[in-house]
Design a protein around this motif. Sequence first.
Motif, mmCIF file in Angstrom:
data_model
loop_
_atom_site.group_PDB
_atom_site.id
_atom_site.type_symbol
_atom_site.label_atom_id
_atom_site.label_comp_id
_atom_site.label_asym_id
_atom_site.label_seq_id
_atom_site.Cartn_x
_atom_site.Cartn_y
_atom_site.Cartn_z
ATOM 1 N N VAL A 89 0.840 -1.197 0.000
ATOM 2 C CA VAL A 89 0.000 0.000 0.000
ATOM 3 C C VAL A 89 0.873 1.244 0.000
ATOM 4 O O VAL A 89 0.611 2.211 -0.726
ATOM 5 C CB VAL A 89 -0.948 -0.009 1.211
ATOM 6 N N ARG A 90 1.906 1.248 0.833
ATOM 7 C CA ARG A 90 2.840 2.378 0.886
ATOM 8 C C ARG A 90 3.444 2.684 -0.471
ATOM 9 O O ARG A 90 3.705 3.835 -0.839
ATOM 10 C CB ARG A 90 3.938 2.078 1.908
ATOM 11 N N SER A 91 3.634 1.681 -1.300
ATOM 12 C CA SER A 91 4.323 1.850 -2.575
ATOM 13 C C SER A 91 3.448 2.407 -3.685
ATOM 14 O O SER A 91 3.965 3.053 -4.597
ATOM 15 C CB SER A 91 4.924 0.519 -3.033
ATOM 16 N N PHE A 92 2.129 2.172 -3.627
ATOM 17 C CA PHE A 92 1.308 2.444 -4.807
ATOM 18 C C PHE A 92 0.159 3.434 -4.603
ATOM 19 O O PHE A 92 -0.410 3.894 -5.583
ATOM 20 C CB PHE A 92 0.715 1.127 -5.345
ATOM 21 N N GLU A 93 -0.196 3.775 -3.387
ATOM 22 C CA GLU A 93 -1.400 4.578 -3.173
ATOM 23 C C GLU A 93 -1.079 6.050 -2.896
ATOM 24 O O GLU A 93 -0.006 6.395 -2.423
ATOM 25 C CB GLU A 93 -2.212 4.019 -1.994
ATOM 26 N N ASN A 94 -2.066 6.905 -3.207
ATOM 27 C CA ASN A 94 -2.067 8.274 -2.713
ATOM 28 C C ASN A 94 -3.281 8.434 -1.806
ATOM 29 O O ASN A 94 -3.978 7.455 -1.519
ATOM 30 C CB ASN A 94 -2.057 9.292 -3.857
ATOM 31 N N ASP A 95 -3.563 9.645 -1.332
ATOM 32 C CA ASP A 95 -4.648 9.804 -0.364
ATOM 33 C C ASP A 95 -5.999 9.353 -0.920
ATOM 34 O O ASP A 95 -6.789 8.713 -0.220
ATOM 35 C CB ASP A 95 -4.743 11.268 0.083
ATOM 36 N N VAL A 96 -6.267 9.699 -2.176
ATOM 37 C CA VAL A 96 -7.566 9.373 -2.761
ATOM 38 C C VAL A 96 -7.760 7.863 -2.836
ATOM 39 O O VAL A 96 -8.775 7.318 -2.381
ATOM 40 C CB VAL A 96 -7.704 10.010 -4.159
ATOM 41 N N SER A 97 -6.786 7.157 -3.393
ATOM 42 C CA SER A 97 -6.928 5.701 -3.514
ATOM 43 C C SER A 97 -6.824 5.010 -2.155
ATOM 44 O O SER A 97 -7.457 3.980 -1.919
ATOM 45 C CB SER A 97 -5.866 5.150 -4.475
ATOM 46 N N PHE A 98 -6.036 5.574 -1.252
ATOM 47 C CA PHE A 98 -5.877 5.030 0.098
ATOM 48 C C PHE A 98 -7.222 5.009 0.826
ATOM 49 O O PHE A 98 -7.628 3.973 1.390
ATOM 50 C CB PHE A 98 -4.869 5.896 0.857
ATOM 51 N N ARG A 125 -17.220 8.393 3.030
ATOM 52 C CA ARG A 125 -15.961 8.104 2.335
ATOM 53 C C ARG A 125 -15.875 8.863 1.021
ATOM 54 O O ARG A 125 -14.845 9.486 0.708
ATOM 55 C CB ARG A 125 -15.857 6.606 2.071
ATOM 56 N N ASP A 126 -16.938 8.839 0.228
ATOM 57 C CA ASP A 126 -16.923 9.501 -1.073
ATOM 58 C C ASP A 126 -16.788 11.012 -0.934
ATOM 59 O O ASP A 126 -16.143 11.673 -1.765
ATOM 60 C CB ASP A 126 -18.189 9.157 -1.861
ATOM 61 N N ASP A 127 -17.387 11.576 0.116
ATOM 62 C CA ASP A 127 -17.243 13.014 0.343
ATOM 63 C C ASP A 127 -15.797 13.365 0.685
ATOM 64 O O ASP A 127 -15.254 14.361 0.186
ATOM 65 C CB ASP A 127 -18.169 13.464 1.469
ATOM 66 N N LEU A 128 -15.171 12.545 1.534
ATOM 67 C CA LEU A 128 -13.763 12.785 1.866
ATOM 68 C C LEU A 128 -12.889 12.689 0.625
ATOM 69 O O LEU A 128 -11.994 13.512 0.412
ATOM 70 C CB LEU A 128 -13.299 11.771 2.914
ATOM 71 N N VAL A 129 -13.149 11.683 -0.204
ATOM 72 C CA VAL A 129 -12.367 11.496 -1.422
ATOM 73 C C VAL A 129 -12.544 12.680 -2.364
ATOM 74 O O VAL A 129 -11.571 13.177 -2.954
ATOM 75 C CB VAL A 129 -12.766 10.175 -2.123
ATOM 76 N N SER A 130 -13.782 13.164 -2.506
ATOM 77 C CA SER A 130 -14.026 14.285 -3.415
ATOM 78 C C SER A 130 -13.302 15.544 -2.947
ATOM 79 O O SER A 130 -12.845 16.351 -3.765
ATOM 80 C CB SER A 130 -15.531 14.567 -3.526
ATOM 81 N N ARG A 131 -13.187 15.718 -1.632
ATOM 82 C CA ARG A 131 -12.480 16.886 -1.101
ATOM 83 C C ARG A 131 -10.975 16.812 -1.353
ATOM 84 O O ARG A 131 -10.286 17.833 -1.367
ATOM 85 C CB ARG A 131 -12.740 17.026 0.398
ATOM 86 N N THR A 166 -9.613 15.095 -4.053
ATOM 87 C CA THR A 166 -9.318 14.984 -5.478
ATOM 88 C C THR A 166 -8.660 16.266 -5.974
ATOM 89 O O THR A 166 -9.068 17.370 -5.626
ATOM 90 C CB THR A 166 -10.611 14.706 -6.268
ATOM 91 N N ASN A 167 -7.618 16.124 -6.789
ATOM 92 C CA ASN A 167 -6.846 17.266 -7.287
ATOM 93 C C ASN A 167 -6.281 18.091 -6.128
ATOM 94 O O ASN A 167 -6.178 19.313 -6.195
ATOM 95 C CB ASN A 167 -7.694 18.151 -8.203
ATOM 96 N N CYS A 168 -5.929 17.383 -5.040
ATOM 97 C CA CYS A 168 -5.371 17.993 -3.825
ATOM 98 C C CYS A 168 -6.304 19.042 -3.219
ATOM 99 O O CYS A 168 -5.855 19.949 -2.507
ATOM 100 C CB CYS A 168 -3.998 18.611 -4.116
ATOM 101 N N GLY A 169 -7.600 18.925 -3.507
ATOM 102 C CA GLY A 169 -8.566 19.848 -2.936
ATOM 103 C C GLY A 169 -8.754 21.129 -3.726
ATOM 104 O O GLY A 169 -9.585 21.965 -3.362
ATOM 105 N N PHE A 170 -8.006 21.297 -4.818
ATOM 106 C CA PHE A 170 -8.130 22.502 -5.639
ATOM 107 C C PHE A 170 -9.195 22.284 -6.714
ATOM 108 O O PHE A 170 -9.374 21.168 -7.203
ATOM 109 C CB PHE A 170 -6.802 22.845 -6.309
ATOM 110 N N PRO A 171 -9.917 23.334 -7.112
ATOM 111 C CA PRO A 171 -10.918 23.175 -8.172
ATOM 112 C C PRO A 171 -10.251 22.764 -9.485
ATOM 113 O O PRO A 171 -9.143 23.208 -9.799
ATOM 114 C CB PRO A 171 -11.555 24.566 -8.273
ATOM 115 N N TYR A 212 -17.300 21.426 -12.940
ATOM 116 C CA TYR A 212 -18.148 21.437 -11.745
ATOM 117 C C TYR A 212 -18.603 20.033 -11.393
ATOM 118 O O TYR A 212 -19.134 19.307 -12.230
ATOM 119 C CB TYR A 212 -19.354 22.332 -12.000
ATOM 120 N N GLU A 213 -18.393 19.647 -10.136
ATOM 121 C CA GLU A 213 -18.820 18.336 -9.646
ATOM 122 C C GLU A 213 -19.522 18.463 -8.305
ATOM 123 O O GLU A 213 -19.325 17.671 -7.395
ATOM 124 C CB GLU A 213 -17.628 17.381 -9.541
#
Length: 465
Positions: free
Chosen positions: A338-347, A383-389, A391-396, A417-418
Amino acid sequence: MEQEFKVLERAIREIHDQAKKFGLDFFPMRFELVPADVIYAFGAYGMPTRFTHWTFGKHFYKMKLQYDFNLSRIYELVINSNPCYAFLLEGNDLIQNKLVIAHVFAHSDFFKNNIHFVPTSRNMVETMAVHAEKIREYEFKYGRREVEIFLDAALSIQEHIEPPSVFTGAEDEQEKDTGHSRPKETPYDDLWALDGKPRERPKERGRKIPPRPTKDMLAFIMRHSPELEDWQRDILAMIREEIRYFWPQMETKIINEGWATYWHVRIMRELDLTEKETIDFAHLHAVVTQPGKMQINPYYVGSKIFEDIERRWENPSPEEKKQNIRPGGEGRAKIFEVRSFENDVSFLRNYLTKELVEELDLFLYQKIGAEWVVVETDWEKVRDDLVSRLTNCGFPYIVVEDGDYQRRGELYLKHCYEGRELDVYYLEKTLPYVYLLWGRPVHLETVIDGKTTVFSYDGKKNSRR
């Protein structure tokens, strides 16, 4: 003081050896003991050698003031480089420094082995020093105020880039979109022509610029703005290179801090601590991992997810064993994977479970009147709300739709817009900066109150339709 250094050196060697026993694989480490002013300056600038700007000074003043009033504290500062530099705060006691040392060894392991850091340069300390020197030269040549105004504009859109990626080959795609392909001789050849002349617009008026929407607004303006001088294009290239270096750190905040926290606990447990040191460590660790009231504490949430992954892969349920979903005994191997392949969104998307959402109290809250109340308890929606926040490091997510809008050379941007509206006040303050960079009217399409709205700035005033 000399005796303290010797004790600290022994602690570093001991922690280094223990980290190696656990299988951590890190860059050569360089530790420096620095005063609070220095470590908070590094924290504000993001790098010891970065160029100066008033926004960094503002961040420094805020951080240092909170430290002076004992409201917050930087315990560790580590740089993604080879060798890896870590800064320890003067005034920390030995147990605080031991925790920090164990923590940054794990950070270095993450920097070295996580796939999202593969495209980043490991010598940015030197590169940013070169950038800082070049910007000082431009300040001397064109005036400090002139350069500062341009930096204000450039930094206002610095996050709107195509991040480095080992998957998409984004840089090659950007080069194809410009319609200008040439052999690369320097790192900047793919950003602008080096013959001293601004890039000319393609003469085929029927060809859309860009051929398809591009997320890399910074690179597009750098390549195609009809008004920029060479020194301004150079500054945009430097800022773009620096933010691309920082991007993997921004998109792995939770998993990176979680990994470092997971390991500093296990390393510290193996050390021969006194009774007082054990109590002090437990208190310090509790402070670091205290759940946040208004936002996620990445140290806490990240480490809890790693612990849950290790438990589930090490000791799966009888049903999981029967269906051969997880055979068991693979907990430690799994967390390294997991440490090798994930970022926050996929984690979060892959490993944040219903049980963890409930245990960590990650439900969605909203302030109604004078009280905060739970407005969402469905764990998948949480979970999906956290992931959406994240995505793209939180920038629009904003793309360049047309660089020759209505055949007038105007810039047309579109917000993808999402469900999350832009901050209108911030938007209207930023458009004049984009105008300064582009030199002609700019437009931004977004959604406000459920309706498509276009904001424009023509050099004199903002408007919307």
